[in-house]
Design a protein around this motif. Sequence first.
Motif, short mmCIF file in Angstrom:
data_model
loop_
_atom_site.label_atom_id
_atom_site.label_comp_id
_atom_site.label_asym_id
_atom_site.label_seq_id
_atom_site.Cartn_x
_atom_site.Cartn_y
_atom_site.Cartn_z
N PHE A 164 0.91 -1.00 -0.37
CA PHE A 164 -0.39 -0.13 0.29
C PHE A 164 0.85 0.91 0.34
O PHE A 164 0.77 2.40 0.96
CB PHE A 164 -0.96 0.46 1.17
N SER A 165 1.51 1.67 -1.28
CA SER A 165 2.83 1.74 -1.01
C SER A 165 2.10 3.51 -1.15
O SER A 165 2.86 4.50 -0.84
CB SER A 165 3.27 2.26 -1.90
N PHE A 194 4.21 -3.50 4.92
CA PHE A 194 4.30 -2.53 5.91
C PHE A 194 3.01 -1.52 6.54
O PHE A 194 2.34 -1.78 4.97
CB PHE A 194 4.64 -1.13 4.69
N PHE A 195 2.53 -1.19 7.24
CA PHE A 195 1.20 -0.61 7.32
C PHE A 195 1.64 0.61 7.32
O PHE A 195 1.72 1.75 8.21
CB PHE A 195 1.07 -0.94 8.89
N PRO A 196 0.97 1.09 5.87
CA PRO A 196 1.40 3.15 5.84
C PRO A 196 0.99 4.11 6.88
O PRO A 196 1.18 5.47 7.29
CB PRO A 196 0.93 3.60 4.28
N THR A 211 -6.55 7.18 10.57
CA THR A 211 -6.31 6.38 9.54
C THR A 211 -5.88 5.21 9.50
O THR A 211 -6.34 4.30 8.84
CB THR A 211 -5.79 7.46 8.33
N ALA A 212 -4.76 4.58 10.17
CA ALA A 212 -5.09 3.58 10.95
C ALA A 212 -6.22 2.70 11.62
O ALA A 212 -6.21 0.94 11.13
CB ALA A 212 -3.85 3.77 12.24
N PHE A 213 -7.09 3.43 11.92
CA PHE A 213 -8.30 2.44 12.60
C PHE A 213 -8.97 1.89 11.36
O PHE A 213 -9.20 0.61 11.05
CB PHE A 213 -9.03 3.06 13.71
N THR A 214 -9.22 3.46 10.42
CA THR A 214 -9.41 3.87 9.61
C THR A 214 -8.98 1.81 8.60
O THR A 214 -10.06 1.32 7.91
CB THR A 214 -9.72 4.02 8.83
N LEU A 215 -7.67 1.91 8.35
CA LEU A 215 -7.33 1.02 7.36
C LEU A 215 -7.69 -0.51 8.30
O LEU A 215 -7.67 -1.55 7.47
CB LEU A 215 -5.79 1.15 7.35
N VAL A 354 15.80 0.81 9.85
CA VAL A 354 14.86 1.14 10.13
C VAL A 354 13.94 0.07 9.15
O VAL A 354 15.00 -0.11 8.50
CB VAL A 354 14.08 2.68 9.59
N THR A 355 12.98 -0.48 9.68
CA THR A 355 12.07 -1.50 9.26
C THR A 355 12.20 -0.75 7.56
O THR A 355 11.62 -1.47 6.52
CB THR A 355 11.21 -2.26 9.80
N HIS A 356 10.94 0.51 7.85
CA HIS A 356 10.83 1.21 6.79
C HIS A 356 11.38 2.11 6.32
O HIS A 356 10.89 3.29 6.59
CB HIS A 356 9.22 1.50 7.20
N GLY A 357 11.80 1.99 5.06
CA GLY A 357 12.32 3.37 4.27
C GLY A 357 10.96 3.84 3.37
O GLY A 357 11.03 3.57 2.33
N VAL A 358 10.63 4.99 3.90
CA VAL A 358 9.49 5.67 3.26
C VAL A 358 9.97 6.62 2.48
O VAL A 358 9.60 6.74 1.42
CB VAL A 358 8.31 5.78 3.98
#
Length: 416
Positions: A164-165, A194-196, A211-215, A354-358
């Motif tokens: 979900f980039s 990755f949980f964006p 929006t974390a709750f929404t997804l 870092v686990t997620h390099g955004v």
Amino acid sequence: MAASPSPPPPSLPHRNKPLIRTTTAALFHSSLHRRRSLSGNRVRIQCEHISFDNGAHRHHLGQQQQQQWTVDCVTGSDPIHIIIKPPSSKTSPMPMNSGLKSSKKVCLFYAAEMEALAQRIAAQSDAIELRSISWRKFEDGFPNLSIPNAHGIRGEHVAFLASFSSPGVIFEQLSVSYALPKLFTSSFTLVLPFFPTGTSERMEDEGDIATAFTLARFLSNIPISRGGPTSVVIYDIHALQERFYFDDNVLPCFESGIPLLKSRLQQLPDSDNISIAFPDDGAWKRFHKQLQHFPVIVCAKVREGDQRIVCIKEGDPKGRHVVIVDDLVQSGGTLIECQKVLAEHGATKVSAYVTHGVFPKRSWERFKHDTGGRPDSGLTYFWITDSCPLTVKEVKNKPPFEVLSLASSIAAALQI
């Protein structure tokens, strides 16, 4: 007066009598009930130890495991005590793999941008077979999707590797995630490394939307498969309490990339001189238990006038190779400030993980490579995983960046 003779030993079990039950949950019967050797109050019997499966005796030739055990019956007590002695070490051992489960065959579908990671996952195990999805669009831009040979996955364990980039790809990948478990699959697993929206997990003012709750609610409504609820595999979600945003229709499985970091640190020539730094208390709470064997440094932001600056709250970086650890990086401003303060306090090298390099808007370009022992000017290493595939393409072969692949960890998670 002659002493009265000692009482005879109790009758020994023989083949047409009930089996002797012992506290070891194994069952024994006498194979040589006529061979007795009396010594004091002990009676020795040679017995066979026969394997049982769920309490049922296996009578098939070649499947019965027999071992010679020694049973001592102590007759001077009531009830009789039975002492069981294991067979000698000369007994042939059972095959090492006799108790191992066979690998679960998994059909792995993937989002277009996850193709490289999917191939690496499939290379980890012959039990993982890659399947493709037809990703097309109608003229108005909406997705035109198709799962080729849909009948071929009936009764199979199916997984989908998502990314979900950007908001533009979430709808089409949710559509696939909703469709796959309804094709009579034995089970369905959604792998979303990755949980964006994880950083938007709380409200600070009335009207804010988490929006974390929404997804999480979107994912919670994925249909169940024939085997039950969908498993959702996520790596290093921003806040562990977000697991409670998912309802009981799915089974969230939270994995971590920290084992990959620990394995990489062991390969460094100065692995005995590593300290771990956390840029804030949140990162410390999130990861310190997984890294408790390393000396720890905790940084914090404090207000100084109208500015917020980074300082060292705990620990001493002097003379150490310090690795800053966090779950994700976006602009990288806090991480760079942390790097500078560690260098000012005597760190000989500074690296980051870092686990997620955004890295939105190519913010990875802010991070320079330290090649001459000047930790204030750059990082020795910057490790990321391949959870964000678009970033991986941009930083490939560009020091200080180094990619630690989640492929082996995901392949293992698919076997749960």
